[in-house]
Design an enzyme around this catalytic site. Structure first.
Site, PDB file in Angstrom:
ATOM      1  N   GLU A  90       0.642  -1.316   0.121  1.00  0.00           N
ATOM      2  CA  GLU A  90      -0.068   0.137   0.141  1.00  0.00           C
ATOM      3  C   GLU A  90       0.765   1.102   0.030  1.00  0.00           C
ATOM      4  O   GLU A  90       1.857   1.218   0.459  1.00  0.00           O
ATOM      5  CB  GLU A  90      -0.881   0.004   1.492  1.00  0.00           C
ATOM      6  CG  GLU A  90      -1.713  -1.211   1.356  1.00  0.00           C
ATOM      7  CD  GLU A  90      -2.207  -1.199   2.867  1.00  0.00           C
ATOM      8  OE1 GLU A  90      -2.136  -0.264   3.558  1.00  0.00           O
ATOM      9  OE2 GLU A  90      -3.092  -2.243   3.242  1.00  0.00           O
ATOM     10  N   CYS A 103       3.198   8.503   1.488  1.00  0.00           N
ATOM     11  CA  CYS A 103       3.470   7.308   2.547  1.00  0.00           C
ATOM     12  C   CYS A 103       3.942   5.888   1.878  1.00  0.00           C
ATOM     13  O   CYS A 103       2.933   5.270   1.278  1.00  0.00           O
ATOM     14  CB  CYS A 103       2.678   7.229   3.508  1.00  0.00           C
ATOM     15  SG  CYS A 103       2.869   6.074   4.749  1.00  0.00           S
ATOM     16  N   CYS A 110       5.604  -7.605   7.747  1.00  0.00           N
ATOM     17  CA  CYS A 110       6.302  -6.947   8.840  1.00  0.00           C
ATOM     18  C   CYS A 110       7.102  -8.220   9.793  1.00  0.00           C
ATOM     19  O   CYS A 110       6.331  -8.872  10.122  1.00  0.00           O
ATOM     20  CB  CYS A 110       5.787  -5.619   9.409  1.00  0.00           C
ATOM     21  SG  CYS A 110       7.051  -4.770  10.574  1.00  0.00           S
ATOM     22  N   CYS A 114       3.915  -5.356  15.994  1.00  0.00           N
ATOM     23  CA  CYS A 114       3.453  -4.647  16.954  1.00  0.00           C
ATOM     24  C   CYS A 114       1.915  -4.887  17.074  1.00  0.00           C
ATOM     25  O   CYS A 114       1.248  -5.186  16.209  1.00  0.00           O
ATOM     26  CB  CYS A 114       3.289  -3.164  16.518  1.00  0.00           C
ATOM     27  SG  CYS A 114       5.205  -2.788  16.428  1.00  0.00           S
ATOM     28  N   CYS A 117      -0.968  -3.177  15.082  1.00  0.00           N
ATOM     29  CA  CYS A 117      -0.785  -2.773  13.859  1.00  0.00           C
ATOM     30  C   CYS A 117      -1.111  -3.925  12.738  1.00  0.00           C
ATOM     31  O   CYS A 117      -0.865  -5.349  12.974  1.00  0.00           O
ATOM     32  CB  CYS A 117       0.716  -2.442  13.513  1.00  0.00           C
ATOM     33  SG  CYS A 117       0.803  -1.979  11.726  1.00  0.00           S
ATOM     34  N   GLY A 158       5.796  -2.494   6.736  1.00  0.00           N
ATOM     35  CA  GLY A 158       7.062  -2.801   6.899  1.00  0.00           C
ATOM     36  C   GLY A 158       7.917  -2.006   7.682  1.00  0.00           C
ATOM     37  O   GLY A 158       7.620  -0.731   8.081  1.00  0.00           O
ATOM     38  N   SER A 213       8.831   5.303  16.510  1.00  0.00           N
ATOM     39  CA  SER A 213       7.476   4.890  17.090  1.00  0.00           C
ATOM     40  C   SER A 213       7.652   4.480  18.664  1.00  0.00           C
ATOM     41  O   SER A 213       8.217   3.603  18.797  1.00  0.00           O
ATOM     42  CB  SER A 213       6.519   3.594  16.421  1.00  0.00           C
ATOM     43  OG  SER A 213       6.477   4.194  15.120  1.00  0.00           O
ATOM     44  N   HIS A 215       5.160   4.893  21.393  1.00  0.00           N
ATOM     45  CA  HIS A 215       3.622   4.430  21.949  1.00  0.00           C
ATOM     46  C   HIS A 215       3.314   3.996  23.418  1.00  0.00           C
ATOM     47  O   HIS A 215       2.397   3.810  23.814  1.00  0.00           O
ATOM     48  CB  HIS A 215       3.296   3.195  21.093  1.00  0.00           C
ATOM     49  CG  HIS A 215       3.412   3.532  19.638  1.00  0.00           C
ATOM     50  ND1 HIS A 215       3.181   4.521  19.017  1.00  0.00           N
ATOM     51  CD2 HIS A 215       3.662   2.609  18.629  1.00  0.00           C
ATOM     52  CE1 HIS A 215       3.089   4.431  17.604  1.00  0.00           C
ATOM     53  NE2 HIS A 215       3.670   3.310  17.457  1.00  0.00           N
ATOM     54  N   ASN A 289      -6.255   4.729  14.121  1.00  0.00           N
ATOM     55  CA  ASN A 289      -7.270   4.361  13.248  1.00  0.00           C
ATOM     56  C   ASN A 289      -8.063   3.185  13.354  1.00  0.00           C
ATOM     57  O   ASN A 289      -7.446   2.070  13.571  1.00  0.00           O
ATOM     58  CB  ASN A 289      -6.431   4.354  11.890  1.00  0.00           C
ATOM     59  CG  ASN A 289      -7.430   4.553  10.505  1.00  0.00           C
ATOM     60  OD1 ASN A 289      -8.564   4.549  10.721  1.00  0.00           O
ATOM     61  ND2 ASN A 289      -6.659   5.260   9.622  1.00  0.00           N
ATOM     62  N   CYS A 331      -1.503   1.835   8.476  1.00  0.00           N
ATOM     63  CA  CYS A 331      -0.541   0.671   7.908  1.00  0.00           C
ATOM     64  C   CYS A 331      -1.296  -0.874   7.764  1.00  0.00           C
ATOM     65  O   CYS A 331      -1.689  -1.411   8.679  1.00  0.00           O
ATOM     66  CB  CYS A 331       0.174   0.495   9.184  1.00  0.00           C
ATOM     67  SG  CYS A 331       1.984   0.907   8.948  1.00  0.00           S
TER      68      CYS A 331
HETATM   69  N1  SAH Z   1       7.730  -0.099  11.126  1.00  0.00           N
HETATM   70  C1  SAH Z   1       7.685   1.561  11.089  1.00  0.00           C
HETATM   71  C2  SAH Z   1       7.021   2.244  10.053  1.00  0.00           C
HETATM   72  C3  SAH Z   1       5.705   1.712   9.814  1.00  0.00           C
HETATM   73  S1  SAH Z   1       4.294   2.177  10.817  1.00  0.00           S
HETATM   74  C4  SAH Z   1       7.464   2.060  12.443  1.00  0.00           C
HETATM   75  O1  SAH Z   1       7.142   1.278  13.348  1.00  0.00           O
HETATM   76  O2  SAH Z   1       7.434   3.244  12.816  1.00  0.00           O
HETATM   77  C5  SAH Z   1       3.914   3.583  10.700  1.00  0.00           C
HETATM   78  C6  SAH Z   1       3.346   4.347  11.884  1.00  0.00           C
HETATM   79  O3  SAH Z   1       1.939   3.817  11.898  1.00  0.00           O
HETATM   80  C7  SAH Z   1       3.864   3.765  13.353  1.00  0.00           C
HETATM   81  O4  SAH Z   1       4.077   4.604  14.248  1.00  0.00           O
HETATM   82  C8  SAH Z   1       2.703   2.821  13.706  1.00  0.00           C
HETATM   83  O5  SAH Z   1       2.864   2.659  15.020  1.00  0.00           O
HETATM   84  C9  SAH Z   1       1.563   3.629  13.171  1.00  0.00           C
HETATM   85  N2  SAH Z   1       0.176   2.764  13.061  1.00  0.00           N
HETATM   86  C10 SAH Z   1       0.197   1.307  12.782  1.00  0.00           C
HETATM   87  N3  SAH Z   1      -1.156   0.978  12.871  1.00  0.00           N
HETATM   88  C11 SAH Z   1      -2.021   2.150  12.974  1.00  0.00           C
HETATM   89  C12 SAH Z   1      -3.198   2.300  13.245  1.00  0.00           C
HETATM   90  N4  SAH Z   1      -4.266   1.504  12.851  1.00  0.00           N
HETATM   91  N5  SAH Z   1      -3.667   3.655  13.365  1.00  0.00           N
HETATM   92  C13 SAH Z   1      -2.581   4.605  13.629  1.00  0.00           C
HETATM   93  N6  SAH Z   1      -1.577   4.374  13.369  1.00  0.00           N
HETATM   94  C14 SAH Z   1      -1.038   3.271  13.163  1.00  0.00           C
END
Ligand code: SAH
Length: 340
Positions: A90, A103, A110, A114, A117, A158, A213, A215, A289, A331
């Site tokens: 995507e 993006c 991946c 997490c 995600c 990823g 990231s 969190h 999201n 993501c």
């Molecule tokens: N692996 C990298 C980049 C991809 S994720 C990373 O971890 O940063 C990009 C960002 O989107 C990360 O901060 C991740 O935690 C966040 N993310 C993943 N799923 C999400 C969701 N459903 N809503 C909002 N942010 C999300």
């Protein structure tokens, strides 16, 4: 046959040399592909006929299919690419007043799992090649009007720093002055915190922005949702980021997705402030999201309470309303729903 978009300019020059092609022709090919957006060697009119023939015999130019293109009510657009082996990735286009951000994904799936995600859910399949990374930019640029992408964030599916060589090759190609010529300052790599590769990236590309990231500011809690924290715990991450910010001379950016009842309490906010105040930094708070996973986005009142604490403790933050929520723009979400 080799994919011509796998080569940085220097690599293409030396490949041409080995093939006894003039090295200036590498620059001309770069200009055609990345500036004039012509990928058909036969149409590269300033190359000699012999050069064009050699190129046709030795190289091809991959161009992935777009399986789906969806526009959100807020103008965010999501593209689902189908790659040669059928893998789906995507890419999200985010137009704003003063800039348009793309993006980009760096892997199919991946490894880092997490818990909130979607990207990790189908497991890890493979790294994207440099050409597959670059093509997300090129194919979308070909489609949109105005033809404007000002910023790139490696924040799609990823973990970019888990595909270091292809990521940096793609960065080299994107910033090549005779091609796309995107300033390194307009590139941002988002990572779950792979410390050694963060340090490596910053040494070689000090202008490329890093976004980490986080969190949760509590170590145990972070481990619960981000298993990578076992290997690279918060304390070591902060220590490494202090030197990163010294090299880069700008603040470190953190991402913090607000998850209802998990990381959005007063204590979470205070601990986050304490950690962020250890270094020059800012944090992007992201409203989660919606997804099919076990988490919910935080309530408005809770978000307000959270940001008030950060404000009181002089933390620099932005609050990012989720964009493209109606099109599963976070993501891995579109890919997951498409497969069902
Ligand atoms: N692996 C990298 C980049 C991809 S994720 C990373 O971890 O940063 C990009 C960002 O989107 C990360 O901060 C991740 O935690 C966040 N993310 C993943 N799923 C999400 C969701 N459903 N809503 C909002 N942010 C999300």
């Amino acid at each position: 046959m080799n994919d011509i978009k796998q080569y940085s300019l220097d690599e293409l020059k030396s490949a041409f040399k080995d093939m006894r092609l003039p090295s200036f022709a590498a620059g001309q090919v770069f200009d055609w592909i990345y500036k004039k957006r012509i990928e058909d060697f036969d149409k590269m009119s300033n190359l000699s006929k012999a050069t064009r023939q050699t190129l046709n015999e030795s190289f091809f130019s991959a161009y992935p299919k777009i399986a789906e293109r969806i526009k959100s009510s807020d103008n965010t657009e999501k593209f689902l690419f189908e790659l040669d082996d059928g893998a789906l990735i995507e890419t999200v286009l985010i137009p704003e007043k003063t800039r348009t951000t793309l993006c980009i994904s760096t892997q199919v799936g991946c490894r880092f799992n997490c818990k909130f995600c979607m990207s990790a859910k189908g497991g890890f399949k493979r790294n994207l090649t440099a050409s597959e990374i670059i093509n997300q930019y090129l194919v979308i640029l070909d489609l949109i009007s105005p033809k404007r992408i000002t910023n790139i964030v490696f924040m799609g599916i990823g973990e970019p720093l888990d595909n270091y060589d292809n990521l940096t090759k793609a960065i080299d190609i994107l910033q090549e002055p005779i091609g796309i010529a995107l300033s390194k300052r307009r590139l941002c790599v988002s990572t779950c915190g792979i410390i050694p590769n963060m340090e490596r990236l910053v040494k070689s590309y000090p202008l490329v922005k890093l976004s980490v990231s986080l969190h949760s500011a509590f170590n145990d809690k972070r481990t619960k949702i981000m298993p990578v924290n076992r290997k690279y715990p918060i304390d070591e991450l902060i220590k490494a980021l202090k030197s990163v910010s010294r090299i880069q001379k700008f603040p470190v950016t953190f991402e913090y997705v607000l998850l209802s009842g998990f990381n959005d309490s007063k204590e979470d906010a205070s601990e986050l402030a304490r950690i962020l105040n250890r270094l020059r930094s800012k944090v992007n708070l992201i409203v989660y999201n919606r997804s099919s996973l076990d988490f919910k986005s935080s309530e408005e009142d809770t978000i307000r309470q959270f940001t008030q604490i950060l404000k009181a403790k002089s933390v620099t933050f932005t609050l990012r309303r989720s964009r493209g929520e109606d099109i599963d723009a976070a993501c891995g979400q579109l890919r997951a729903s498409w497969k069902k």
